[in-house]
Design a protein around this motif. Structure first.
Motif, mmCIF file in Angstrom:
data_model
loop_
_atom_site.group_PDB
_atom_site.id
_atom_site.type_symbol
_atom_site.label_atom_id
_atom_site.label_comp_id
_atom_site.label_asym_id
_atom_site.label_seq_id
_atom_site.Cartn_x
_atom_site.Cartn_y
_atom_site.Cartn_z
ATOM 1 N N ALA A 103 0.842 -1.204 0.000
ATOM 2 C CA ALA A 103 0.000 0.000 0.000
ATOM 3 C C ALA A 103 0.877 1.254 0.000
ATOM 4 O O ALA A 103 0.583 2.225 -0.711
ATOM 5 C CB ALA A 103 -0.917 -0.009 1.220
ATOM 6 N N PHE A 104 1.948 1.233 0.781
ATOM 7 C CA PHE A 104 2.848 2.382 0.824
ATOM 8 C C PHE A 104 3.470 2.642 -0.552
ATOM 9 O O PHE A 104 3.603 3.806 -0.975
ATOM 10 C CB PHE A 104 3.945 2.132 1.861
ATOM 11 N N SER A 105 3.843 1.601 -1.252
ATOM 12 C CA SER A 105 4.419 1.762 -2.596
ATOM 13 C C SER A 105 3.430 2.436 -3.540
ATOM 14 O O SER A 105 3.819 3.256 -4.383
ATOM 15 C CB SER A 105 4.836 0.400 -3.159
ATOM 16 N N ARG A 106 2.137 2.115 -3.395
ATOM 17 C CA ARG A 106 1.117 2.740 -4.250
ATOM 18 C C ARG A 106 0.838 4.174 -3.822
ATOM 19 O O ARG A 106 0.612 5.053 -4.645
ATOM 20 C CB ARG A 106 -0.190 1.933 -4.201
ATOM 21 N N PHE A 107 0.826 4.403 -2.495
ATOM 22 C CA PHE A 107 0.423 5.714 -1.979
ATOM 23 C C PHE A 107 1.525 6.769 -2.081
ATOM 24 O O PHE A 107 1.235 7.962 -2.187
ATOM 25 C CB PHE A 107 0.007 5.603 -0.508
ATOM 26 N N TRP A 108 2.787 6.342 -2.017
ATOM 27 C CA TRP A 108 3.882 7.289 -1.878
ATOM 28 C C TRP A 108 3.936 8.338 -2.987
ATOM 29 O O TRP A 108 4.116 9.528 -2.693
ATOM 30 C CB TRP A 108 5.213 6.552 -1.758
ATOM 31 N N PRO A 109 3.776 7.993 -4.266
ATOM 32 C CA PRO A 109 3.787 9.041 -5.295
ATOM 33 C C PRO A 109 2.714 10.094 -5.074
ATOM 34 O O PRO A 109 2.957 11.290 -5.282
ATOM 35 C CB PRO A 109 3.547 8.250 -6.590
ATOM 36 N N GLU A 110 1.536 9.675 -4.638
ATOM 37 C CA GLU A 110 0.456 10.629 -4.365
ATOM 38 C C GLU A 110 0.788 11.496 -3.154
ATOM 39 O O GLU A 110 0.491 12.692 -3.136
ATOM 40 C CB GLU A 110 -0.862 9.882 -4.129
ATOM 41 N N MET A 111 1.398 10.906 -2.149
ATOM 42 C CA MET A 111 1.779 11.677 -0.959
ATOM 43 C C MET A 111 2.793 12.763 -1.316
ATOM 44 O O MET A 111 2.721 13.888 -0.801
ATOM 45 C CB MET A 111 2.372 10.747 0.104
ATOM 46 N N GLN A 112 3.718 12.442 -2.197
ATOM 47 C CA GLN A 112 4.723 13.416 -2.604
ATOM 48 C C GLN A 112 4.114 14.581 -3.367
ATOM 49 O O GLN A 112 4.591 15.718 -3.281
ATOM 50 C CB GLN A 112 5.800 12.740 -3.457
ATOM 51 N N ARG A 113 3.063 14.298 -4.134
ATOM 52 C CA ARG A 113 2.402 15.372 -4.890
ATOM 53 C C ARG A 113 1.436 16.184 -4.036
ATOM 54 O O ARG A 113 0.983 17.251 -4.445
ATOM 55 C CB ARG A 113 1.644 14.775 -6.086
ATOM 56 N N GLN A 114 1.131 15.676 -2.857
ATOM 57 C CA GLN A 114 0.179 16.356 -1.981
ATOM 58 C C GLN A 114 0.796 17.642 -1.436
ATOM 59 O O GLN A 114 1.909 17.626 -0.906
ATOM 60 C CB GLN A 114 -0.213 15.442 -0.818
ATOM 61 N N PRO A 115 0.114 18.776 -1.550
ATOM 62 C CA PRO A 115 0.674 20.048 -1.058
ATOM 63 C C PRO A 115 0.845 20.019 0.456
ATOM 64 O O PRO A 115 0.063 19.390 1.172
ATOM 65 C CB PRO A 115 -0.371 21.085 -1.485
ATOM 66 N N ASN A 116 1.861 20.714 0.933
ATOM 67 C CA ASN A 116 2.162 20.746 2.356
ATOM 68 C C ASN A 116 1.586 21.991 3.019
ATOM 69 O O ASN A 116 2.125 22.503 3.985
ATOM 70 C CB ASN A 116 3.677 20.687 2.576
ATOM 71 N N SER A 117 0.501 22.469 2.454
ATOM 72 C CA SER A 117 -0.126 23.692 2.972
ATOM 73 C C SER A 117 -1.572 23.445 3.374
ATOM 74 O O SER A 117 -2.427 24.300 3.247
ATOM 75 C CB SER A 117 -0.063 24.797 1.914
ATOM 76 N N SER A 118 -1.858 22.233 3.809
ATOM 77 C CA SER A 118 -3.212 21.884 4.218
ATOM 78 C C SER A 118 -3.629 22.730 5.421
ATOM 79 O O SER A 118 -2.814 23.095 6.259
ATOM 80 C CB SER A 118 -3.288 20.399 4.563
ATOM 81 N N SER A 119 -4.917 23.010 5.494
ATOM 82 C CA SER A 119 -5.433 23.793 6.624
ATOM 83 C C SER A 119 -5.435 22.971 7.911
ATOM 84 O O SER A 119 -5.496 23.526 9.013
ATOM 85 C CB SER A 119 -6.857 24.272 6.319
ATOM 86 N N PHE A 120 -5.359 21.640 7.780
ATOM 87 C CA PHE A 120 -5.351 20.768 8.960
ATOM 88 C C PHE A 120 -3.922 20.627 9.476
ATOM 89 O O PHE A 120 -2.984 20.430 8.702
ATOM 90 C CB PHE A 120 -5.908 19.388 8.601
ATOM 91 N N SER A 121 -3.762 20.709 10.784
ATOM 92 C CA SER A 121 -2.431 20.528 11.381
ATOM 93 C C SER A 121 -2.593 20.178 12.850
ATOM 94 O O SER A 121 -3.708 20.110 13.376
ATOM 95 C CB SER A 121 -1.593 21.807 11.236
ATOM 96 N N VAL A 122 -1.469 19.963 13.510
ATOM 97 C CA VAL A 122 -1.494 19.651 14.925
ATOM 98 C C VAL A 122 -2.097 20.797 15.732
ATOM 99 O O VAL A 122 -2.633 20.585 16.836
ATOM 100 C CB VAL A 122 -0.069 19.321 15.419
#
Length: 585
Positions: free
Chosen positions: A122-141
């Motif tokens: 699953a990680f192998s499939r998800f990783w390319p999408e995770m890399q393209r995901q912007p790091n400016s999401s409104s959700f955070s700690v």
């Protein structure tokens, strides 16, 4: 002719009717009531009330066997008790001839979804999408919890005020606290409650040396002994040792003091009806072991509140642990400046002993199997090899009983929306096969910290080889985190959730994963990152909604202090608990 003989002839006729042009009918014979046997061809033959046609001779071996079997059974009435067995056996033989089973097809059938560890795929499939995901999401700690302000719950231990002012004590109670840090914590708080219930004096608990934890620490090595005694002074007398005049009665031999083997979750009535008379008679009693020896239901409110007071107020870590714990918290906040000093703490239970005890399979093949078999034998000699014991790793995984791997923790948190620069504290012992298993978590979250990385070797040295003291450091950092993530059951997360509720207006601020659902999602070969992320966000939302939770009758008051020890300032129940309790009743 006897009735059973007629039945034999009828059964023979049934068999014959399948191979000849024979018709069977019930009716009235010429010479009395009976069976109209065979009217085949052009004529019937009369005889003894039965009309007989052509001779009925079974033609196959199976037909002859049935006729012989029926003859024996019907002539020997006692054997009729075995008829059901013969019937079932015959049906199985018949089905075996009719239905052909292909054993090879069974052995190659597809495993159930979620029964096999497929997270690396699953990680192998998800990783390319995770890399393209912007790091400016409104959700955070910083904004992980949206339901903390909907309800404000504050400590309310008013019932204890009515018990202030101690009466003359009725005797001394000695208990032996067994297990790890938080199981011992449970023993201590329950001992305080029992002492209050019986108006007894509690001797500072002795810690049993556990074969797994192997920590020789005493009460004073872990907790502030003086604070414990003084904080309870108005409710329960606590002394450091049994007085000399009591020990003289037993010739200074502790084994001569009567020891109660208390059953787990004993009600308060047991102590009042069984322990108290012996306590008043001898002046002292022992209870060993004492983990989980007091029920969470059927306990007076004042005693429940005394439990809370002991746990949340009286038990304070000893100065060496407290000072280093505060230093760890301060350093984690320094690493979290971008997020206002807020960080995530993960209780990662992926040590070798935990993985071995779970009997789950991962992706290490034969080498992993050999290592974990050896670990099971070292820690629990023979327990997992007892005759008749069935171990089903696939079922364990589907039931959510397998410890989450570091990889799975990373996938879950990224799916929930935590950005890859989120500071994360890992509370754990030595991770099993750490180099391999921690690598993907580091890949997803580079800013990982542990007590070993935040402290210098000199600062950590006093705690080395003391598992309970190391666990106390982890407890301190997790308690002060903005987000706490539990990955496996146990006393550590249960006590932390309750403690966090006590200091966070009733909200646990804890992510408690649905591991059954995770096994299904990560085991699905066609699962997309978008779908997985959506499911993780729903999982986080549910943890948020359930942050305020009322205690069910059998649940631990150390995990859910409300409503006995926490009171809502608005006077209303949390919405999530309203529906939960509505379903319970």
């Amino acid at each position: 002719m006897k009735k059973h003989e007629k039945l034999i002839l009828y059964m023979r006729a049934q068999i014959r009717s399948t191979t000849t042009n024979t018709k069977i009918a019930w009716g009235q014979g010429d010479e009395g009531g009976g069976l109209l046997g065979s009217c085949g061809g052009t004529k019937c033959v009369k005889g003894g009330g039965i009309l007989l046609g052509p001779p009925l001779t079974p033609r196959t071996f199976f037909q002859r066997f049935i006729c012989l079997l029926l003859t024996v059974l019907l002539r020997r009435h006692a054997v009729l008790l075995l008829a059901p067995l013969f019937y079932v056996s015959g049906m199985l033989l018949y089905l075996g001839n009719v239905i052909s089973f292909d054993s090879s097809s069974l052995s190659t059938s597809l495993p159930s979804l979620g029964s096999i560890y497929r997270s690396p795929e699953a990680f192998s499939r998800f990783w390319p999408e995770m890399q393209r995901q912007p790091n400016s999401s409104s959700f955070s700690v910083m904004n992980a919890w949206q339901h903390t302000g909907t309800e404000v719950w504050k400590p309310c231990l008013e019932g204890l005020k009515f018990s202030e002012g101690l009466q003359e004590p009725g005797g001394f109670i000695i208990i032996e606290a067994n297990g790890g840090l938080n199981q011992q914590r449970s023993s201590i708080c329950n001992a305080v409650a029992v002492a209050g219930l019986l108006n007894a004096t509690l001797v500072i608990p002795h810690f049993h040396l556990n074969s797994v934890w192997k920590d020789q620490s005493s009460f004073g090595d872990i907790y502030d002994e003086q604070h414990f005694i003084e904080s309870l002074a108005n409710y329960v007398r606590v002394v450091r040792q049994v007085p000399d005049y009591i020990m003289q009665k037993v010739q200074y031999n502790m084994s001569l003091i009567h020891n109660f083997k208390v059953k787990a979750w004993a009600p308060s009535s047991f102590y009042q009806e069984t322990v108290l008379p012996k306590l008043l008679e001898d002046g002292v009693v022992r209870m060993s072991p004492f983990a989980n020896r007091l029920s969470h239901s059927e306990v007076p409110l004042t005693i429940q509140q005394l439990r809370c007071f002991a746990n949340f107020e009286s038990l304070r870590f000893a100065e060496p642990i407290g000072a280093v714990g505060e230093k760890l918290v301060a350093r984690m906040k320094e690493q979290s400046v971008k997020y206002g000093g807020k960080y995530v703490a993960v209780h990662l239970r992926f040590e070798e002993d935990m993985v071995a005890f779970s009997c789950c399979l991962y992706d290490g093949g034969e080498e992993e199997q050999y290592e974990l078999d050896a670990a099971r034998e070292r820690g629990w000699r023979g327990k997992f090899r007892r005759p008749g014991r069935v171990i089903r790793p696939d079922v364990n995984r589907m039931n959510g009983k397998c410890p989450m791997t570091p990889l799975e923790v990373g996938l879950m948190l990224r799916g929930m929306g935590f950005q890859n620069d989120t500071p994360i504290f890992i509370a754990s012992g030595k991770i099993y096969n750490a180099d391999k298993n921690m690598a993907p978590l580091h890949q997803m979250f580079p800013f990982l910290y542990t007590k070993e990385t935040l402290l210098s070797p000199e600062e950590l040295m006093p705690f080395k080889n003391f598992s309970s003291r190391l666990a106390a450091l982890d407890y301190t950092v997790c308690l002060e985190s903005e987000v706490f993530v539990t990955t496996q059951g146990g006393n550590f997360p249960q006590f932390l959730m309750g403690h966090r509720r006590y200091i966070n207006n009733g909200h646990a601020k804890t992510i408690k994963p649905d591991k059954r659902k995770l096994a299904l999602l990560l085991g699905a070969p066609d699962m997309s990152w978008a779908t997985f992320s959506k499911e993780m966000q729903i999982m986080q939302y549910r943890s948020d909604v359930k942050g305020h939770e009322l205690r069910k009758p059998s649940a631990s008051i150390y995990t859910c202090p409300a409503p006995e020890c926490l009171c809502s300032q608005s006077g209303t129940l949390p919405e999530s608990n309203y529906y939960m309790h509505k379903q319970d009743y």
